[in-house]
Design a protein around this motif. Structure first.
Motif, PDB file in Angstrom:
ATOM      1  N   GLN A   1       0.529  -1.374   0.317  1.00 18.12           N
ATOM      2  CA  GLN A   1       0.039  -0.239  -0.168  1.00 18.12           C
ATOM      3  C   GLN A   1       1.033   1.484   0.137  1.00 18.12           C
ATOM      4  O   GLN A   1       1.827   1.648   0.525  1.00 18.12           O
ATOM      5  CB  GLN A   1      -1.123  -0.102   1.165  1.00 18.12           C
ATOM      6  CG  GLN A   1      -2.468  -0.951   1.575  1.00 18.12           C
ATOM      7  CD  GLN A   1      -3.160  -1.061   0.466  1.00 18.12           C
ATOM      8  OE1 GLN A   1      -3.794   0.407   0.232  1.00 18.12           O
ATOM      9  NE2 GLN A   1      -3.209  -2.254  -0.490  1.00 18.12           N
TER      10      GLN A   1
ATOM     11  N   ILE B   1       1.502   4.651   1.365  1.00 16.83           N
ATOM     12  CA  ILE B   1       1.204   5.466   2.377  1.00 16.83           C
ATOM     13  C   ILE B   1       1.608   6.712   2.116  1.00 16.83           C
ATOM     14  O   ILE B   1       3.181   6.867   1.955  1.00 16.83           O
ATOM     15  CB  ILE B   1       1.608   4.230   3.640  1.00 16.83           C
ATOM     16  CG1 ILE B   1       0.678   3.772   3.464  1.00 16.83           C
ATOM     17  CG2 ILE B   1       1.192   5.305   5.219  1.00 16.83           C
ATOM     18  CD1 ILE B   1      -0.227   3.207   4.347  1.00 16.83           C
TER      19      ILE B   1
ATOM     20  N   TRP C   1       2.067   9.987   7.804  1.00 17.00           N
ATOM     21  CA  TRP C   1       1.361   9.411   8.670  1.00 17.00           C
ATOM     22  C   TRP C   1       2.263   8.568  10.387  1.00 17.00           C
ATOM     23  O   TRP C   1       1.891   8.493  10.792  1.00 17.00           O
ATOM     24  CB  TRP C   1       0.649   8.490   8.051  1.00 17.00           C
ATOM     25  CG  TRP C   1      -0.869   8.679   7.189  1.00 17.00           C
ATOM     26  CD1 TRP C   1      -1.055   8.835   6.319  1.00 17.00           C
ATOM     27  CD2 TRP C   1      -2.127   9.321   8.161  1.00 17.00           C
ATOM     28  NE1 TRP C   1      -2.344   9.223   5.816  1.00 17.00           N
ATOM     29  CE2 TRP C   1      -2.498   9.350   6.841  1.00 17.00           C
ATOM     30  CE3 TRP C   1      -2.164   9.980   9.701  1.00 17.00           C
ATOM     31  CZ2 TRP C   1      -3.941  10.540   7.277  1.00 17.00           C
ATOM     32  CZ3 TRP C   1      -3.768  10.753   9.165  1.00 17.00           C
ATOM     33  CH2 TRP C   1      -4.526  11.065   8.803  1.00 17.00           C
TER      34      TRP C   1
ATOM     35  N   ILE D   1       3.373  10.666  12.699  1.00 16.90           N
ATOM     36  CA  ILE D   1       3.041  10.868  13.166  1.00 16.90           C
ATOM     37  C   ILE D   1       2.512  10.490  14.644  1.00 16.90           C
ATOM     38  O   ILE D   1       3.193  10.635  15.368  1.00 16.90           O
ATOM     39  CB  ILE D   1       1.227  10.993  12.771  1.00 16.90           C
ATOM     40  CG1 ILE D   1       1.030  12.801  12.085  1.00 16.90           C
ATOM     41  CG2 ILE D   1      -0.083  11.333  13.909  1.00 16.90           C
ATOM     42  CD1 ILE D   1      -0.033  12.817  11.317  1.00 16.90           C
TER      43      ILE D   1
ATOM     44  N   GLY E   1       1.052  18.425   6.051  1.00 10.33           N
ATOM     45  CA  GLY E   1      -0.112  17.818   5.837  1.00 10.33           C
ATOM     46  C   GLY E   1      -1.305  18.819   5.389  1.00 10.33           C
ATOM     47  O   GLY E   1      -1.797  18.498   4.080  1.00 10.33           O
TER      48      GLY E   1
ATOM     49  N   SER F   1      -3.482   7.860  14.624  1.00 12.59           N
ATOM     50  CA  SER F   1      -2.191   7.653  14.523  1.00 12.59           C
ATOM     51  C   SER F   1      -2.058   6.266  14.201  1.00 12.59           C
ATOM     52  O   SER F   1      -0.781   6.150  13.523  1.00 12.59           O
ATOM     53  CB  SER F   1      -0.865   8.361  14.730  1.00 12.59           C
ATOM     54  OG  SER F   1      -1.126   7.653  16.205  1.00 12.59           O
ATOM     55  N   PHE F   2      -2.071   5.671  14.972  1.00 10.36           N
ATOM     56  CA  PHE F   2      -2.367   4.154  14.577  1.00 10.36           C
ATOM     57  C   PHE F   2      -2.037   3.185  13.817  1.00 10.36           C
ATOM     58  O   PHE F   2      -2.120   2.475  13.393  1.00 10.36           O
ATOM     59  CB  PHE F   2      -1.397   3.096  16.220  1.00 10.36           C
ATOM     60  CG  PHE F   2      -0.392   3.696  17.134  1.00 10.36           C
ATOM     61  CD1 PHE F   2       1.089   3.580  16.778  1.00 10.36           C
ATOM     62  CD2 PHE F   2      -0.566   4.300  17.803  1.00 10.36           C
ATOM     63  CE1 PHE F   2       1.785   3.930  17.402  1.00 10.36           C
ATOM     64  CE2 PHE F   2       0.657   4.139  18.617  1.00 10.36           C
ATOM     65  CZ  PHE F   2       1.957   4.580  17.954  1.00 10.36           C
TER      66      PHE F   2
ATOM     67  N   ALA G   1      -4.044   4.444  10.928  1.00 10.77           N
ATOM     68  CA  ALA G   1      -4.234   5.614   9.787  1.00 10.77           C
ATOM     69  C   ALA G   1      -4.452   4.437   8.991  1.00 10.77           C
ATOM     70  O   ALA G   1      -4.951   3.853   7.797  1.00 10.77           O
ATOM     71  CB  ALA G   1      -3.839   6.583   9.878  1.00 10.77           C
ATOM     72  N   THR G   2      -2.867   3.648   9.047  1.00 11.19           N
ATOM     73  CA  THR G   2      -2.413   2.955   8.295  1.00 11.19           C
ATOM     74  C   THR G   2      -3.610   1.437   7.745  1.00 11.19           C
ATOM     75  O   THR G   2      -4.217   1.408   6.485  1.00 11.19           O
ATOM     76  CB  THR G   2      -1.661   2.277   8.473  1.00 11.19           C
ATOM     77  OG1 THR G   2      -0.642   2.870   9.012  1.00 11.19           O
ATOM     78  CG2 THR G   2      -0.496   1.541   7.536  1.00 11.19           C
TER      79      THR G   2
ATOM     80  N   CYS H   1      -6.654   3.169   5.503  1.00 13.14           N
ATOM     81  CA  CYS H   1      -6.694   3.790   4.322  1.00 13.14           C
ATOM     82  C   CYS H   1      -7.206   2.333   3.222  1.00 13.14           C
ATOM     83  O   CYS H   1      -7.267   2.525   2.178  1.00 13.14           O
ATOM     84  CB  CYS H   1      -5.140   4.113   3.930  1.00 13.14           C
ATOM     85  SG  CYS H   1      -5.019   5.790   4.990  1.00 13.14           S
ATOM     86  N   GLU H   2      -7.122   1.449   3.810  1.00 18.52           N
ATOM     87  CA  GLU H   2      -6.889   0.218   2.690  1.00 18.52           C
ATOM     88  C   GLU H   2      -8.887  -0.146   2.339  1.00 18.52           C
ATOM     89  O   GLU H   2      -9.131  -0.214   1.014  1.00 18.52           O
ATOM     90  CB  GLU H   2      -6.733  -1.202   3.304  1.00 18.52           C
ATOM     91  CG  GLU H   2      -4.974  -0.865   3.276  1.00 18.52           C
ATOM     92  CD  GLU H   2      -4.188  -2.355   3.823  1.00 18.52           C
ATOM     93  OE1 GLU H   2      -5.267  -3.278   4.167  1.00 18.52           O
ATOM     94  OE2 GLU H   2      -3.153  -2.295   4.417  1.00 18.52           O
TER      95      GLU H   2
ATOM     96  N   ALA I   1      -9.353  11.521   6.916  1.00 21.46           N
ATOM     97  CA  ALA I   1      -8.377  12.100   7.541  1.00 21.46           C
ATOM     98  C   ALA I   1      -7.584  11.367   6.610  1.00 21.46           C
ATOM     99  O   ALA I   1      -6.887  11.860   6.103  1.00 21.46           O
ATOM    100  CB  ALA I   1      -7.622  11.263   8.913  1.00 21.46           C
ATOM    101  N   CYS I   2      -7.627   9.748   6.016  1.00 25.65           N
ATOM    102  CA  CYS I   2      -6.704   9.643   5.091  1.00 25.65           C
ATOM    103  C   CYS I   2      -6.655  10.223   3.752  1.00 25.65           C
ATOM    104  O   CYS I   2      -5.806  10.322   2.995  1.00 25.65           O
ATOM    105  CB  CYS I   2      -7.888   8.162   4.389  1.00 25.65           C
ATOM    106  SG  CYS I   2      -6.642   6.915   5.952  1.00 25.65           S
TER     107      CYS I   2
ATOM    108  N   ALA J   1      -7.996  13.340   3.619  1.00 25.30           N
ATOM    109  CA  ALA J   1      -7.694  15.411   3.786  1.00 25.30           C
ATOM    110  C   ALA J   1      -6.739  15.433   3.125  1.00 25.30           C
ATOM    111  O   ALA J   1      -6.111  16.500   3.200  1.00 25.30           O
ATOM    112  CB  ALA J   1      -8.211  14.857   5.717  1.00 25.30           C
ATOM    113  N   LEU J   2      -5.625  14.319   4.007  1.00 32.96           N
ATOM    114  CA  LEU J   2      -4.412  14.663   3.713  1.00 32.96           C
ATOM    115  C   LEU J   2      -3.333  13.926   3.471  1.00 32.96           C
ATOM    116  O   LEU J   2      -3.544  12.696   3.319  1.00 32.96           O
ATOM    117  CB  LEU J   2      -2.993  14.430   5.673  1.00 32.96           C
ATOM    118  CG  LEU J   2      -3.819  15.117   6.521  1.00 32.96           C
ATOM    119  CD1 LEU J   2      -3.168  15.032   7.586  1.00 32.96           C
ATOM    120  CD2 LEU J   2      -3.906  17.050   6.482  1.00 32.96           C
ATOM    121  N   PRO J   3      -1.984  13.744   2.367  1.00 31.55           N
ATOM    122  CA  PRO J   3      -1.182  15.738   2.140  1.00 31.55           C
ATOM    123  C   PRO J   3      -2.256  16.276   1.731  1.00 31.55           C
ATOM    124  O   PRO J   3      -3.274  16.398   0.784  1.00 31.55           O
ATOM    125  CB  PRO J   3      -0.149  15.589   2.090  1.00 31.55           C
ATOM    126  CG  PRO J   3       0.199  14.637   1.563  1.00 31.55           C
ATOM    127  CD  PRO J   3      -1.589  13.435   1.744  1.00 31.55           C
TER     128      PRO J   3
END
Lengths: 247, 206
Positions: free
Chosen positions: A128, A130, A134, A137, A191, B25-26, B28-29, B32-33, B72-73, B75-77
């Protein structure tokens, strides 16, 4: 009376403090590695990473001083033992903090002045793409957790030992969330497209480093030149020194 | 119009606030999927994300956090100079070939095609070559420069490079065919990086 400069009744407390400082070094190293893996071009991350690396100085200096206090006996060459080693360690840590803090502030101001736009691209994890921000952070959040717990455990030990180096380290660890919050705000701001947020956050962190360093420098210098003992948590005279001044 | 845009604005700002929380933050990764499936759900029923089935009610804070993370995924960046938004809006991006051979190189054509497909915009080739183009990139008057660059280019701190599409040259002076973008335009940079990885095995391996 003990042959070393550390009283017998404090040997256990000193042992606990040394074990805690070994853990402190271990967790700080994990933070340094985690942050180092996701540094990128961000000024905030670089500053926070250097600050974390500087966090190694107080525990290392404390361990050196503690070793000497426990093992080095009074001798003809050192008739007063090594009680001042802790003060010397404190002074070294203070100089390092102040100098690096000033350098980091200079870098942040230069980046802000030249309107540097930090690039934070993407990375592939488990197939993926990324955004690296992120992970920055996540690394920043991780860097907040160990110091918080270590700082809380260090404070009572520092008070029992009346050790300024340990006390300063404890306070720095406890206050680490402030720089962590500034770091998080910097990355989130970056960001959001606010290019200046990165440099501003880096400047805030470096000002905090300079403040810590300057306070430590004032106290350690006063004690090294045989000024009256300073309070554990600041640059004011300690209670004993104030009583002695009155009588 | 306001009613349809309002929830997304709330979500966007909430998502910014939640960035300060540890869990976001933990997690988020991983979230996204799942973003694509959430978007598909919203397309058929825009308020489907706000309807929690009964079994989720006890876990509603967790579900809320997850929803915020999905947005959020996306929205940034964002880009300081809005390159990605401009390309999306105007349906065109300006490309320059640093060296003449780059214009017809198959890997470059594949890359440009991939970016066009991802952004629904078309490439407008700009005249010029060499450092003049890179300066235009730095000034913000060019969106993308493609060409053969040295592996450790002196421009590395002034512009952002995508992963290399191919390499050539000797061991002493390795050259890489790659795209360059304006520094700090992180969303646009991510788009080009993703496109580079999609069309080149070398870029994927980087």
């Amino acid at each position: 009376m003990s042959g070393t400069s550390l009283p017998e009744e404090l040997h256990d407390v000193m042992g606990k403090a040394m074990r805690l400082e070994y853990w402190n070094i271990f967790w700080t190293l994990t933070i340094i590695v985690t942050m180092g893996l996701v540094l990128g071009q961000s000024e905030t991350m670089k500053t926070a990473w250097i600050e974390d690396a500087l966090g190694l100085v107080p525990p290392i200096m404390f361990l050196i001083a503690a070793y000497l206090e426990r093992h080095a006996s009074r001798s003809k060459r050192f008739p007063f033992g090594f009680e001042r080693v802790s003060g010397l360690g404190f002074f070294v840590a203070a100089v390092a903090l102040t100098a690096v803090g000033a350098l980091l502030l200079y870098n942040a101001i230069m980046a802000l002045g030249s309107a540097e736009h930090a690039t934070v691209g993407s990375i592939v994890i488990l197939g993926q793409d990324i955004w690296l921000g992120w992970l920055m952070i996540a690394a920043q959040v991780y860097s907040l957790i160990p110091p918080l717990f270590i700082g809380r455990k260090e404070l009572p030990l520092a008070e029992a030992l009346n050790d300024k180096l340990l006390h300063t380290d404890a306070l720095m660890n406890k206050a680490n969330w402030l720089t962590g919050a500034a770091g998080l705000a910097g990355i989130v701001g970056l960001g959001l497209g606010w290019w200046w947020a990165d440099s501003v956050a880096a400047a805030i962190i470096s000002v905090d480093v300079i403040t810590d360093g300057f306070k430590a420098l004032r106290s350690s210098t006063a004690e090294l030149v045989d000024g009256a003992p300073r309070a554990l948590s600041g640059t004011d005279l300690s209670e004993d020194a104030q009583k002695a001044a009155i009588t | 119009m306001f009613l349809t845009r309002f929830p997304s604005k709330i979500l966007r700002w909430c998502s910014i606030l939640q960035l300060f929380s540890m869990f976001a933050s933990f997690l988020a990764t991983a979230s996204c999927e799942q973003q694509q499936s959430s978007k598909a759900a919203m397309a058929t029923d825009p308020i489907s994300l706000f309807r929690f089935p009964n079994r989720y009610k006890a876990k509603s804070p967790a579900v809320l956090i997850a929803c915020l993370m999905f947005s959020a995924c996306d929205a940034l960046p964002r880009d300081p100079s809005g390159t990605a938004e401009r390309v999306e809006h105007r349906k065109v991006f300006a490309v320059g070939a640093v060296d003449p051979s780059a214009r017809t190189a198959p890997e470059v054509l594949r890359l440009i095609g991939e970016i066009e497909q991802r952004t629904h915009a078309h490439a407008r080739w700009e005249p010029g070559s060499g450092e003049a183009l890179l300066q235009r990139l730095d000034d913000g008057t060019l969106d993308l420069a493609v060409g053969n660059f040295r592996q450790s280019s002196p421009w590395e701190s002034d512009i952002a490079f995508a992963p290399p599409l191919s390499s050539s040259g000797s061991k002493d002076a390795p050259m890489e065919m790659k795209a360059a973008m304006r520094n700090g335009e992180n969303r646009w940079i991510m788009t080009v990086e993703r496109a580079s990885r999609a069309v080149s095995a070398k870029a994927r391996a980087q």
